[in-house]
Design an enzyme around this catalytic site. Sequence first.
Site, short mmCIF file in Angstrom:
data_model
loop_
_atom_site.label_atom_id
_atom_site.label_comp_id
_atom_site.label_asym_id
_atom_site.label_seq_id
_atom_site.Cartn_x
_atom_site.Cartn_y
_atom_site.Cartn_z
N ALA A 140 34.45 -20.92 -52.87
CA ALA A 140 33.85 -21.08 -51.55
C ALA A 140 32.43 -21.60 -51.77
CB ALA A 140 33.82 -19.73 -50.83
N GLU A 181 33.65 -13.83 -58.25
CA GLU A 181 32.82 -13.36 -57.14
C GLU A 181 31.95 -12.16 -57.51
OE1 GLU A 181 36.04 -14.13 -56.92
OE2 GLU A 181 36.39 -15.33 -55.12
N GLY A 225 37.39 -19.00 -54.47
CA GLY A 225 38.22 -19.58 -53.41
C GLY A 225 39.12 -20.70 -53.91
N GLU A 255 42.04 -18.99 -55.24
CA GLU A 255 42.75 -18.42 -54.08
C GLU A 255 43.49 -19.50 -53.30
OE1 GLU A 255 38.99 -16.56 -52.90
OE2 GLU A 255 40.05 -14.65 -52.81
C1 HXC Z 1 28.39 -24.43 -53.89
C2 HXC Z 1 28.66 -25.32 -55.99
C3 HXC Z 1 29.68 -24.36 -56.28
C4 HXC Z 1 30.03 -23.41 -55.27
C5 HXC Z 1 29.41 -25.62 -58.01
N1 HXC Z 1 28.53 -26.08 -57.08
N2 HXC Z 1 30.11 -24.58 -57.55
N3 HXC Z 1 28.04 -25.34 -54.80
N4 HXC Z 1 29.36 -23.50 -54.09
N5 HXC Z 1 30.99 -22.51 -55.43
C6 HXC Z 1 27.59 -27.20 -57.22
C7 HXC Z 1 26.42 -26.84 -58.09
O1 HXC Z 1 25.44 -26.14 -57.36
C8 HXC Z 1 25.95 -28.22 -58.52
O2 HXC Z 1 25.21 -28.84 -57.48
C9 HXC Z 1 27.24 -29.00 -58.65
O3 HXC Z 1 28.20 -28.27 -57.87
C10 HXC Z 1 27.73 -29.06 -60.09
O4 HXC Z 1 27.82 -27.75 -60.61
P1 HXC Z 1 27.09 -27.27 -61.96
O5 HXC Z 1 26.89 -25.81 -61.87
O6 HXC Z 1 25.86 -28.09 -62.22
O7 HXC Z 1 28.19 -27.65 -63.04
P2 HXC Z 1 28.49 -26.92 -64.43
O8 HXC Z 1 27.19 -26.60 -65.12
O9 HXC Z 1 29.49 -27.78 -65.11
O10 HXC Z 1 29.16 -25.53 -64.05
C11 HXC Z 1 30.41 -25.51 -63.39
C12 HXC Z 1 30.73 -24.07 -62.87
C13 HXC Z 1 29.53 -23.59 -62.00
C14 HXC Z 1 30.93 -23.12 -64.05
C15 HXC Z 1 32.01 -24.14 -62.08
O11 HXC Z 1 29.23 -24.61 -61.00
C16 HXC Z 1 29.82 -22.34 -61.26
O12 HXC Z 1 29.76 -21.25 -61.85
N6 HXC Z 1 30.06 -22.42 -59.96
C17 HXC Z 1 30.25 -21.28 -59.09
C18 HXC Z 1 31.59 -20.64 -59.37
C19 HXC Z 1 31.78 -19.43 -58.49
O13 HXC Z 1 31.05 -18.44 -58.55
N7 HXC Z 1 32.78 -19.47 -57.60
C20 HXC Z 1 33.05 -18.38 -56.69
C21 HXC Z 1 32.29 -18.62 -55.42
S1 HXC Z 1 32.46 -17.24 -54.31
P3 HXC Z 1 23.61 -29.05 -57.55
O14 HXC Z 1 23.34 -29.94 -56.37
O15 HXC Z 1 23.03 -27.69 -57.42
O16 HXC Z 1 23.36 -29.67 -58.88
C22 HXC Z 1 33.98 -17.46 -53.64
C23 HXC Z 1 34.35 -16.46 -52.63
C24 HXC Z 1 35.72 -16.80 -52.10
O17 HXC Z 1 34.69 -18.35 -53.95
C25 HXC Z 1 36.18 -15.86 -51.08
C26 HXC Z 1 35.71 -16.19 -49.75
C27 HXC Z 1 34.99 -15.07 -49.15
#
Ligand code: HXC
Length: 257
Positions: A65, A131, A108, A111
């Site tokens: 998400a 998460e 997400g 999911e």
């Molecule tokens: C918003 C995101 C994002 C996310 C990545 N980006 N994941 N933006 N929401 N979930 C953005 C980053 O901010 C960045 O933009 C660009 O995408 C590239 O990501 P990087 O982090 O620079 O890439 P990398 O170093 O290769 O790392 C990849 C990654 C990391 C390991 C996947 O991005 C990451 O940990 N992302 C979050 C994963 C996560 O926690 N997902 C769960 C989310 S909560 P900028 O512009 O900043 O450079 C969820 C809840 C679901 O899903 C249920 C609903 C309630």
Amino acid sequence: TSYETILTETRGRVGWITLNRPEALNALNSQVMHDVVTAAEAFDADEGIGAIVVTGSERAFAAGADIKEMSDKTGLDMLMGDHFGAWGRFAAVRTPVIAAVSGYALGGGCELAMMCDIILAADTAQFGQPEINLAVIPGMGGTQRLIRAVGYYKAAELVLTGRTMPAEEAERAGLVSRVVPAAELLDEAGKVADTIASKSLPSVFAAKAALDAAMETSLAEGLRFERQAFASLFDTADQKEGMAAFREKRKPDFTGR
Ligand code: HXC
């Protein structure tokens, strides 16, 4: 129709949905949810479509998400805005959906894959529910569908530690239908989708509905549902055609009737 955050295409009897927010690794914001749900429902309403493929990019199916969109919300905002509710409509389409997953399928993203019926993974795919690292928990089915896919202990480890698991491990655990080399992922997804789309539509809908019932209900209820659905297919022309073709040693010609 054109969408802001996805690309759609019809190839034969297969509808393709490609998540297209490369700058955010396909993070699922409300616009993505709206676009994916609208496109999936449009394909679902089209008799010419017999299967749907959902895919992302090589680097990410979806990294979760959209954290930036939700970081300032309150609990009440999350409930009232129903930020994730519409995904239920995606999970409810009649048409089988194949997730073709390459790269990150986190939070997400994982999911969303689990709302699909078949998960094909590139050998580069990474699955997880991270998460907990953000001080929240999965909110689109990650604690519920993951347990049904991999069992309690594997799901608990993933959800509580937030660690990511590679495609091979996900396949062993039962989360993934099949792992294929990354370069072959889309071809393979297309083949699986074409195969499903070549069957008689009422039988495909009935099969998906019965499989879904198994996820939701008791064995006795599920068996009753299956028996009803099985029987109802004997009133289709395609059932007569399918069984006649077998007896006449020829290929069936299904009409979806
Ligand atoms: C918003 C995101 C994002 C996310 C990545 N980006 N994941 N933006 N929401 N979930 C953005 C980053 O901010 C960045 O933009 C660009 O995408 C590239 O990501 P990087 O982090 O620079 O890439 P990398 O170093 O290769 O790392 C990849 C990654 C990391 C390991 C996947 O991005 C990451 O940990 N992302 C979050 C994963 C996560 O926690 N997902 C769960 C989310 S909560 P900028 O512009 O900043 O450079 C969820 C809840 C679901 O899903 C249920 C609903 C309630």
